[in-house]
Scaffold this motif. Structure first.
Motif, PDB file in Angstrom:
ATOM      1  N   GLY A 120      10.455 133.911  47.517  1.00  0.00           N
ATOM      2  CA  GLY A 120      11.110 132.845  46.767  1.00  0.00           C
ATOM      3  C   GLY A 120      12.598 132.811  47.035  1.00  0.00           C
ATOM      4  O   GLY A 120      13.184 131.743  47.256  1.00  0.00           O
ATOM      5  N   ALA A 121      13.215 133.998  47.048  1.00  0.00           N
ATOM      6  CA  ALA A 121      14.656 134.078  47.293  1.00  0.00           C
ATOM      7  C   ALA A 121      15.004 133.601  48.701  1.00  0.00           C
ATOM      8  O   ALA A 121      15.969 132.839  48.896  1.00  0.00           O
ATOM      9  N   ILE A 122      14.235 134.031  49.701  1.00  0.00           N
ATOM     10  CA  ILE A 122      14.552 133.671  51.086  1.00  0.00           C
ATOM     11  C   ILE A 122      14.320 132.191  51.337  1.00  0.00           C
ATOM     12  O   ILE A 122      15.144 131.520  51.972  1.00  0.00           O
ATOM     13  N   VAL A 123      13.195 131.646  50.842  1.00  0.00           N
ATOM     14  CA  VAL A 123      12.941 130.220  51.061  1.00  0.00           C
ATOM     15  C   VAL A 123      14.016 129.374  50.380  1.00  0.00           C
ATOM     16  O   VAL A 123      14.520 128.402  50.955  1.00  0.00           O
ATOM     17  N   GLU A 124      14.393 129.741  49.165  1.00  0.00           N
ATOM     18  CA  GLU A 124      15.450 128.992  48.485  1.00  0.00           C
ATOM     19  C   GLU A 124      16.776 129.129  49.226  1.00  0.00           C
ATOM     20  O   GLU A 124      17.538 128.157  49.357  1.00  0.00           O
ATOM     21  N   TYR A 125      17.055 130.318  49.725  1.00  0.00           N
ATOM     22  CA  TYR A 125      18.299 130.537  50.465  1.00  0.00           C
ATOM     23  C   TYR A 125      18.328 129.698  51.737  1.00  0.00           C
ATOM     24  O   TYR A 125      19.300 128.964  51.993  1.00  0.00           O
ATOM     25  N   VAL A 126      17.265 129.779  52.539  1.00  0.00           N
ATOM     26  CA  VAL A 126      17.252 129.094  53.833  1.00  0.00           C
ATOM     27  C   VAL A 126      17.281 127.586  53.672  1.00  0.00           C
ATOM     28  O   VAL A 126      18.015 126.890  54.381  1.00  0.00           O
ATOM     29  N   THR A 127      16.504 127.044  52.734  1.00  0.00           N
ATOM     30  CA  THR A 127      16.377 125.592  52.626  1.00  0.00           C
ATOM     31  C   THR A 127      17.514 124.927  51.862  1.00  0.00           C
ATOM     32  O   THR A 127      17.914 123.807  52.194  1.00  0.00           O
ATOM     33  N   LEU A 128      18.048 125.608  50.850  1.00  0.00           N
ATOM     34  CA  LEU A 128      19.005 124.956  49.947  1.00  0.00           C
ATOM     35  C   LEU A 128      20.410 125.547  49.978  1.00  0.00           C
ATOM     36  O   LEU A 128      21.341 124.924  49.454  1.00  0.00           O
ATOM     37  N   ASN A 129      20.577 126.719  50.564  1.00  0.00           N
ATOM     38  CA  ASN A 129      21.868 127.413  50.460  1.00  0.00           C
ATOM     39  C   ASN A 129      22.453 127.874  51.786  1.00  0.00           C
ATOM     40  O   ASN A 129      23.536 128.454  51.786  1.00  0.00           O
ATOM     41  N   CYS A 130      21.781 127.643  52.896  1.00  0.00           N
ATOM     42  CA  CYS A 130      22.235 128.236  54.156  1.00  0.00           C
ATOM     43  C   CYS A 130      22.185 127.233  55.303  1.00  0.00           C
ATOM     44  O   CYS A 130      21.236 127.231  56.100  1.00  0.00           O
ATOM     45  N   PRO A 131      23.195 126.369  55.412  1.00  0.00           N
ATOM     46  CA  PRO A 131      23.241 125.447  56.556  1.00  0.00           C
ATOM     47  C   PRO A 131      23.227 126.174  57.895  1.00  0.00           C
ATOM     48  O   PRO A 131      22.667 125.647  58.878  1.00  0.00           O
ATOM     49  N   ASP A 132      23.799 127.374  57.949  1.00  0.00           N
ATOM     50  CA  ASP A 132      23.798 128.122  59.206  1.00  0.00           C
ATOM     51  C   ASP A 132      22.383 128.547  59.596  1.00  0.00           C
ATOM     52  O   ASP A 132      22.057 128.625  60.791  1.00  0.00           O
ATOM     53  N   CYS A 133      21.545 128.837  58.603  1.00  0.00           N
ATOM     54  CA  CYS A 133      20.141 129.132  58.898  1.00  0.00           C
ATOM     55  C   CYS A 133      19.465 127.914  59.514  1.00  0.00           C
ATOM     56  O   CYS A 133      18.722 128.016  60.503  1.00  0.00           O
ATOM     57  N   GLN A 134      19.728 126.745  58.926  1.00  0.00           N
ATOM     58  CA  GLN A 134      19.142 125.513  59.442  1.00  0.00           C
ATOM     59  C   GLN A 134      19.580 125.254  60.881  1.00  0.00           C
ATOM     60  O   GLN A 134      18.771 124.844  61.726  1.00  0.00           O
ATOM     61  N   LYS A 365       8.699 123.478  41.909  1.00  0.00           N
ATOM     62  CA  LYS A 365       9.716 123.110  40.918  1.00  0.00           C
ATOM     63  C   LYS A 365      11.102 123.571  41.349  1.00  0.00           C
ATOM     64  O   LYS A 365      12.084 122.810  41.240  1.00  0.00           O
ATOM     65  N   GLU A 366      11.205 124.800  41.824  1.00  0.00           N
ATOM     66  CA  GLU A 366      12.513 125.393  42.091  1.00  0.00           C
ATOM     67  C   GLU A 366      13.070 125.032  43.465  1.00  0.00           C
ATOM     68  O   GLU A 366      14.293 125.034  43.654  1.00  0.00           O
ATOM     69  N   ILE A 367      12.195 124.728  44.431  1.00  0.00           N
ATOM     70  CA  ILE A 367      12.669 124.571  45.816  1.00  0.00           C
ATOM     71  C   ILE A 367      12.161 123.286  46.470  1.00  0.00           C
ATOM     72  O   ILE A 367      12.930 122.386  46.798  1.00  0.00           O
ATOM     73  N   TYR A 368      10.851 123.202  46.671  1.00  0.00           N
ATOM     74  CA  TYR A 368      10.309 122.200  47.586  1.00  0.00           C
ATOM     75  C   TYR A 368      10.497 120.771  47.093  1.00  0.00           C
ATOM     76  O   TYR A 368      10.663 119.850  47.910  1.00  0.00           O
ATOM     77  N   SER A 369      10.482 120.560  45.783  1.00  0.00           N
ATOM     78  CA  SER A 369      10.698 119.208  45.251  1.00  0.00           C
ATOM     79  C   SER A 369      12.111 118.711  45.546  1.00  0.00           C
ATOM     80  O   SER A 369      12.381 117.502  45.453  1.00  0.00           O
ATOM     81  N   LYS A 370      13.006 119.608  45.907  1.00  0.00           N
ATOM     82  CA  LYS A 370      14.398 119.257  46.178  1.00  0.00           C
ATOM     83  C   LYS A 370      14.649 118.937  47.640  1.00  0.00           C
ATOM     84  O   LYS A 370      15.786 118.571  48.021  1.00  0.00           O
ATOM     85  N   LEU A 371      13.630 119.069  48.481  1.00  0.00           N
ATOM     86  CA  LEU A 371      13.777 118.762  49.901  1.00  0.00           C
ATOM     87  C   LEU A 371      13.472 117.292  50.140  1.00  0.00           C
ATOM     88  O   LEU A 371      12.368 116.826  49.853  1.00  0.00           O
ATOM     89  N   ASP A 372      14.428 116.552  50.674  1.00  0.00           N
ATOM     90  CA  ASP A 372      14.285 115.127  50.919  1.00  0.00           C
ATOM     91  C   ASP A 372      13.680 114.939  52.312  1.00  0.00           C
ATOM     92  O   ASP A 372      14.308 115.271  53.310  1.00  0.00           O
ATOM     93  N   PRO A 373      12.465 114.404  52.393  1.00  0.00           N
ATOM     94  CA  PRO A 373      11.837 114.249  53.722  1.00  0.00           C
ATOM     95  C   PRO A 373      12.584 113.297  54.639  1.00  0.00           C
ATOM     96  O   PRO A 373      12.390 113.358  55.862  1.00  0.00           O
ATOM     97  N   ALA A 374      13.425 112.447  54.077  1.00  0.00           N
ATOM     98  CA  ALA A 374      14.195 111.516  54.915  1.00  0.00           C
ATOM     99  C   ALA A 374      15.360 112.212  55.616  1.00  0.00           C
ATOM    100  O   ALA A 374      15.844 111.719  56.649  1.00  0.00           O
ATOM    101  N   THR A 375      15.809 113.347  55.067  1.00  0.00           N
ATOM    102  CA  THR A 375      16.996 114.015  55.619  1.00  0.00           C
ATOM    103  C   THR A 375      16.750 115.451  56.061  1.00  0.00           C
ATOM    104  O   THR A 375      17.442 115.947  56.963  1.00  0.00           O
ATOM    105  N   TYR A 376      15.785 116.151  55.446  1.00  0.00           N
ATOM    106  CA  TYR A 376      15.588 117.557  55.772  1.00  0.00           C
ATOM    107  C   TYR A 376      15.127 117.714  57.223  1.00  0.00           C
ATOM    108  O   TYR A 376      14.130 117.131  57.642  1.00  0.00           O
ATOM    109  N   GLY A 377      15.870 118.512  57.969  1.00  0.00           N
ATOM    110  CA  GLY A 377      15.546 118.750  59.375  1.00  0.00           C
ATOM    111  C   GLY A 377      15.829 117.565  60.291  1.00  0.00           C
ATOM    112  O   GLY A 377      15.423 117.569  61.451  1.00  0.00           O
ATOM    113  N   MET A 378      16.540 116.575  59.813  1.00  0.00           N
ATOM    114  CA  MET A 378      16.758 115.356  60.589  1.00  0.00           C
ATOM    115  C   MET A 378      18.162 115.258  61.186  1.00  0.00           C
ATOM    116  O   MET A 378      18.463 114.312  61.906  1.00  0.00           O
ATOM    117  N   LYS A 379      19.029 116.215  60.873  1.00  0.00           N
ATOM    118  CA  LYS A 379      20.405 116.124  61.371  1.00  0.00           C
ATOM    119  C   LYS A 379      20.553 116.898  62.680  1.00  0.00           C
ATOM    120  O   LYS A 379      19.938 117.937  62.859  1.00  0.00           O
TER     121      LYS A 379
END
Length: 379
Positions: A120-134, A365-379
């Protein structure tokens, strides 16, 4: 019945997708694990959900299309559409996520579900808190959609080890740098050997011990070559898992609704990997004992020494990822990861570690609902 319940619940969250891509050919889901292991079993659950809830079809490959070492490059090059990547196998390419994975011994204490807390911590970190991971995943032509972690690591040996002194001089297979440092702290010699080669390494005496969760003792047939398992040390989990990385070219060719479907599939994969390992651990421990293999708890001395190691090792992690891997703002990033680990320990209080659906709802609730399919992984 469990799979039917998962399918019914998630079906309410997605619309059928109808693009030519979704209809023309099945998605290839690849892992380098044997078919009886948790990752391909979890992929089968994802494939069943996709078939029931979308126009996607999926085919699962287990140790046939790509090995563990080949999976990252295989996703990058389009050999597979989705793959199970172990990021510590590529330290230079995934140093940002590996920073979080290297801190996995933070879950040695304080939670009944260490793999769920760390994932949970790593997925939240990578997807919502770590642009460098992306950015790292983008550089490898991949999109990160799922995490996962082993059950707590045990010391699995050909001969019993019951004291710290007995580690000295032993060659011990490790799967991540933090566990290698633990071995060296107590006078052993670390051996970096892929999981697929553990059996041969133990049976031929190349190593005297390996570190794995109890499910992989059975998955890799180690119960045929070991005599003793120490539970509670080293502890921690293998958290460097990107369980559902998608080829970036494919991802960007999809519609928003198709990407939303795969985001939902990512939450299911993360949940099923972790809960699956916890369910398998129950059966594995019975099988291990039935084989006459001793399972002993680490002594208080071992536990105390390990806790001291974890505290001191945070300094080593900070220094290594700054100087060796060139990660920026390491102290700040480590503080964020530590906060997320503490958060997920609290969030998981009272959650059954074998209940994948309860965990998936929490992840959504905590992570995946906050990922916007229109923008996530699209930049």
């Amino acid at each position: 019945m469990r799979r039917i319940a998962i399918t019914s619940t998630l079906a309410l969250m997605t619309a059928l997708t109808t693009s030519a891509m979704a209809q023309d050919k099945p998605l290839k889901l690849s892992s380098g694990f044997p078919p009886v292991a948790v990752p391909p079993i979890a992929y089968k659950t994802v494939a069943e959900w996709l078939a029931a809830s979308s126009a996607f079809k999926a085919e699962v490959f287990s140790m046939t299309l790509l090995s563990l070492q080949e999976t990252s490059a295989g996703i990058r090059d389009g050999i597979t559409d989705v793959g199970y990547v172990l990021t510590p196998y590529s330290p230079a390419e995934f140093s940002e996520m590996n920073l979080a994975a290297d801190m996995s011994m933070l879950v040695t204490t304080g939670t009944q579900a260490p793999n769920m807390a760390m994932s949970g911590a790593i997925v939240e970190y990578v997807t919502l808190n770590c642009p460098d991971c992306q950015d790292e995943f983008t550089a490898q032509n991949q999109v990160f959609l799922g995490g996962g972690a082993s059950t707590a690591y045990s010391l699995v040996c050909k001969d019993p080890i019951n004291t710290i002194a007995e580690i000295r001089g032993k060659s011990i297979r490790v799967g991540a740098p933090v566990f290698g440092r633990w071995v060296e702290k107590f006078g052993g010699t670390k051996a970096s050997i892929p999981g697929s080669e553990m059996f041969e390494a133990l049976s031929q005496g190349v190593v005297q011990c390996t570190m794995v969760g109890t499910p992989d003792v059975v998955n890799f047939q180690l119960q045929d070559v070991v005599k003793s398992i120490m539970v509670g040390a080293p502890g921690g989990v293998f958290g460097g898992t990107a369980s559902m990385n998608v080829n970036l070219d494919l991802w960007r060719s999809l519609t928003d609704e198709e990407r939303r479907t795969l985001i939902q599939a990512g939450s299911l994969m993360t949940a099923e990997v972790n809960a699956g390992y916890n369910r398998q651990a129950v059966d594995a421990e019975k099988s291990i004992r039935d084989k006459g293999i001793a399972m002993v708890n680490a002594t208080d001395e071992f536990v105390a020494a390990t806790n001291d190691f974890v505290r001191e090792d945070m300094k080593t992690i900070r220094q290594q990822f700054t100087s060796l891997y060139g990660v920026n703002d390491v102290a700040k990033k480590m503080a964020t990861i530590t906060t997320l680990v503490d958060k997920w320990k609290v969030k998981l209080e009272g959650v059954d570690p074998t209940d994948g659906e309860a965990y998936r709802k929490l992840l959504w609730k905590e992570i995946y609902s906050k990922l916007d399919p229109a923008t996530y992984g699209m930049k």
